[in-house]
Enzyme design. Structure first.
Site, PDB file in Angstrom:
ATOM      1  N   SER A  72       0.869  -1.180   0.000  1.00  0.00           N
ATOM      2  CA  SER A  72       0.000   0.000   0.000  1.00  0.00           C
ATOM      3  C   SER A  72       0.905   1.228   0.000  1.00  0.00           C
ATOM      4  O   SER A  72       2.098   1.120   0.334  1.00  0.00           O
ATOM      5  CB  SER A  72      -0.838  -0.020   1.286  1.00  0.00           C
ATOM      6  OG  SER A  72      -1.449   1.244   1.524  1.00  0.00           O
ATOM      7  N   TYR A 128      -1.753  -1.410  10.280  1.00  0.00           N
ATOM      8  CA  TYR A 128      -1.832  -1.572   8.820  1.00  0.00           C
ATOM      9  C   TYR A 128      -0.533  -1.113   8.167  1.00  0.00           C
ATOM     10  O   TYR A 128       0.060  -1.832   7.354  1.00  0.00           O
ATOM     11  CB  TYR A 128      -3.025  -0.769   8.299  1.00  0.00           C
ATOM     12  CG  TYR A 128      -3.301  -0.955   6.818  1.00  0.00           C
ATOM     13  CD1 TYR A 128      -3.934  -2.103   6.350  1.00  0.00           C
ATOM     14  CD2 TYR A 128      -2.949   0.021   5.885  1.00  0.00           C
ATOM     15  CE1 TYR A 128      -4.199  -2.272   4.984  1.00  0.00           C
ATOM     16  CE2 TYR A 128      -3.214  -0.137   4.528  1.00  0.00           C
ATOM     17  CZ  TYR A 128      -3.840  -1.287   4.083  1.00  0.00           C
ATOM     18  OH  TYR A 128      -4.095  -1.454   2.742  1.00  0.00           O
TER      19      TYR A 128
HETATM   20  N1  NAD Z   1      -8.737  -0.286  -1.303  1.00  0.00           N
HETATM   21  C1  NAD Z   1      -7.670   0.461  -1.103  1.00  0.00           C
HETATM   22  O1  NAD Z   1      -7.772   1.690  -1.042  1.00  0.00           O
HETATM   23  C2  NAD Z   1      -6.314  -0.172  -0.979  1.00  0.00           C
HETATM   24  C3  NAD Z   1      -5.177   0.653  -1.056  1.00  0.00           C
HETATM   25  C4  NAD Z   1      -3.912   0.081  -0.931  1.00  0.00           C
HETATM   26  C5  NAD Z   1      -3.789  -1.285  -0.734  1.00  0.00           C
HETATM   27  N2  NAD Z   1      -4.928  -2.064  -0.644  1.00  0.00           N
HETATM   28  C6  NAD Z   1      -4.720  -3.493  -0.444  1.00  0.00           C
HETATM   29  O2  NAD Z   1      -5.293  -4.187  -1.541  1.00  0.00           O
HETATM   30  C7  NAD Z   1      -5.630  -5.523  -1.141  1.00  0.00           C
HETATM   31  C8  NAD Z   1      -7.017  -5.832  -1.627  1.00  0.00           C
HETATM   32  O3  NAD Z   1      -7.926  -4.972  -0.950  1.00  0.00           O
HETATM   33  P1  NAD Z   1      -9.292  -4.423  -1.584  1.00  0.00           P
HETATM   34  O4  NAD Z   1      -9.157  -2.981  -1.730  1.00  0.00           O
HETATM   35  O5  NAD Z   1      -9.682  -5.248  -2.738  1.00  0.00           O
HETATM   36  O6  NAD Z   1     -10.229  -4.641  -0.315  1.00  0.00           O
HETATM   37  P2  NAD Z   1     -11.444  -5.602  -0.074  1.00  0.00           P
HETATM   38  O7  NAD Z   1     -11.774  -5.459   1.358  1.00  0.00           O
HETATM   39  O8  NAD Z   1     -12.482  -5.328  -1.112  1.00  0.00           O
HETATM   40  O9  NAD Z   1     -10.805  -7.057  -0.358  1.00  0.00           O
HETATM   41  C9  NAD Z   1      -9.995  -7.759   0.543  1.00  0.00           C
HETATM   42  C10 NAD Z   1     -10.327  -9.242   0.397  1.00  0.00           C
HETATM   43  O10 NAD Z   1      -9.442 -10.001   1.228  1.00  0.00           O
HETATM   44  C11 NAD Z   1     -10.202 -11.025   1.849  1.00  0.00           C
HETATM   45  N3  NAD Z   1      -9.606 -11.454   3.119  1.00  0.00           N
HETATM   46  C12 NAD Z   1      -9.471 -10.725   4.255  1.00  0.00           C
HETATM   47  N4  NAD Z   1      -8.961 -11.479   5.225  1.00  0.00           N
HETATM   48  C13 NAD Z   1      -8.741 -12.708   4.689  1.00  0.00           C
HETATM   49  C14 NAD Z   1      -8.234 -13.929   5.210  1.00  0.00           C
HETATM   50  N5  NAD Z   1      -7.856 -14.046   6.492  1.00  0.00           N
HETATM   51  N6  NAD Z   1      -8.149 -15.005   4.382  1.00  0.00           N
HETATM   52  C15 NAD Z   1      -8.552 -14.908   3.086  1.00  0.00           C
HETATM   53  N7  NAD Z   1      -9.047 -13.790   2.546  1.00  0.00           N
HETATM   54  C16 NAD Z   1      -9.143 -12.700   3.344  1.00  0.00           C
HETATM   55  C17 NAD Z   1     -11.565 -10.383   2.115  1.00  0.00           C
HETATM   56  O11 NAD Z   1     -12.565 -11.355   2.328  1.00  0.00           O
HETATM   57  C18 NAD Z   1     -11.759  -9.551   0.847  1.00  0.00           C
HETATM   58  O12 NAD Z   1     -12.458 -10.265  -0.151  1.00  0.00           O
HETATM   59  C19 NAD Z   1      -5.440  -5.562   0.376  1.00  0.00           C
HETATM   60  O13 NAD Z   1      -4.209  -6.180   0.685  1.00  0.00           O
HETATM   61  C20 NAD Z   1      -5.396  -4.083   0.758  1.00  0.00           C
HETATM   62  O14 NAD Z   1      -4.701  -3.873   1.951  1.00  0.00           O
HETATM   63  C21 NAD Z   1      -6.160  -1.539  -0.779  1.00  0.00           C
END
Ligand code: NAD
Length: 253
Positions: A140, A153
């Protein structure tokens, strides 16, 4: 980019970024193993994406046995893993460090750091043996700086960059590449949690303020993140390993 016949494992496949990445890989002919917590949610994603040849495996990435199981099941069905998008993550419960409980801190560490480590550990064994493969981990922008209320985080996302660089060094001799993406805010449900913490009275206002701070004046779409993942996974990125990629609309320029 042609992913015809490539086997791609995606964790967090039901989330905003994971699902969009699955969609793009499928469009380019890849065979997918979709991993997330809930089996029926995974089946719903597979049906929405109209997948025919795929695996959907309900697994909790914090449990090493369940990680070993999804790796084993993918190898058993397809005989190899070409690409691994090690992406599942959680923002957890936001709190300033003086208010954060050990339990809430541990939850974030378990998913974001241990989950990513277990995935690397077991997928790398397969890729090193087959002497090929490409891995993209999801960190991130908060893997490169701090954020109020986001100590756990941010710490875990910094940690993912360390894991990536180490894995890249340990795997280069096997023809395996490992990179990490560092997105700023993306239009997925995860950002709503951060907006609600920043401005509990008006999440719209928090979003407006955040978007105004970004030179491109908006968050990223999941598709824009997915495009970077596909590029780094592809042979077009054949000389890129151990690298971290900011994708942030100019925020940290
Ligand atoms: N959305 C943002 O703004 C953003 C920014 C930077 C990084 N990220 C990173 O991107 C990645 C994807 O996030 P997203 O934005 O799609 O969010 P999201 O919440 O839509 O998706 C995250 C997914 O991970 C799954 N998950 C969580 N814990 C889990 C576990 N213990 N075992 C298996 N699956 C699990 C959830 O069920 C969910 O489907 C994450 O690592 C997040 O930290 C997101």
């Amino acid at each position: 980019m042609d992913f015809q016949g490539k086997v791609v494992v995606i964790t967090g496949a039901c989330g905003g970024i994971g699902k969009e990445t699955a969609r793009l890989f499928a469009k380019q002919g890849a065979k997918l193993a979709l991993i997330d917590l809930n089996q029926s949610a995974l089946e719903a994603v597979a049906s929405e994406l109209e997948l025919v040849d795929y695996l959907a495996i309900g697994a909790d990435v914090t449990d090493e046995n369940q990680v070993m199981n999804y790796v084993k099941a993918t190898k058993a069905k397809y005989g190899k893993i070409d690409i691994f998008f090690n992406n599942a993550g959680t923002v957890g419960k936001l709190a300033r460090m003086t208010e954060m409980t050990t339990e809430d801190f541990d939850k974030v560490v378990n998913v974001n750091l241990k989950g990513v480590f277990y995935g690397l550990k077991h997928v790398l064994k397969v890729m090193q043996e087959q002497k090929s493969g490409s891995i993209v981990n999801t960190s991130s922008g908060l893997g490169m700086h701090g954020g109020i209320g986001l100590g756990a985080y941010s710490a875990t996302k910094h940690g993912i960059i360390g894991l990536t660089k180490t894995a890249a060094l340990e795997s280069a001799g096997f023809g395996v590449r490992v990179n990490v993406i560092c997105p700023s805010a993306v239009y997925t449900p995860m950002v709503n949690v951060i907006e609600a913490f920043r401005s509990p009275e008006s999440t719209e206002k928090a979003r407006e303020n955040s978007e105004q701070r970004i030179p491109l004046k908006r968050y990223a779409t999941p598709e824009e993140i997915a495009e970077l993942v596909l590029f780094l996974s592809s042979d077009k990125a054949s000389f890129i390993t151990g690298s971290e990629y900011k994708i942030d609309g100019g925020l940290r320029a």
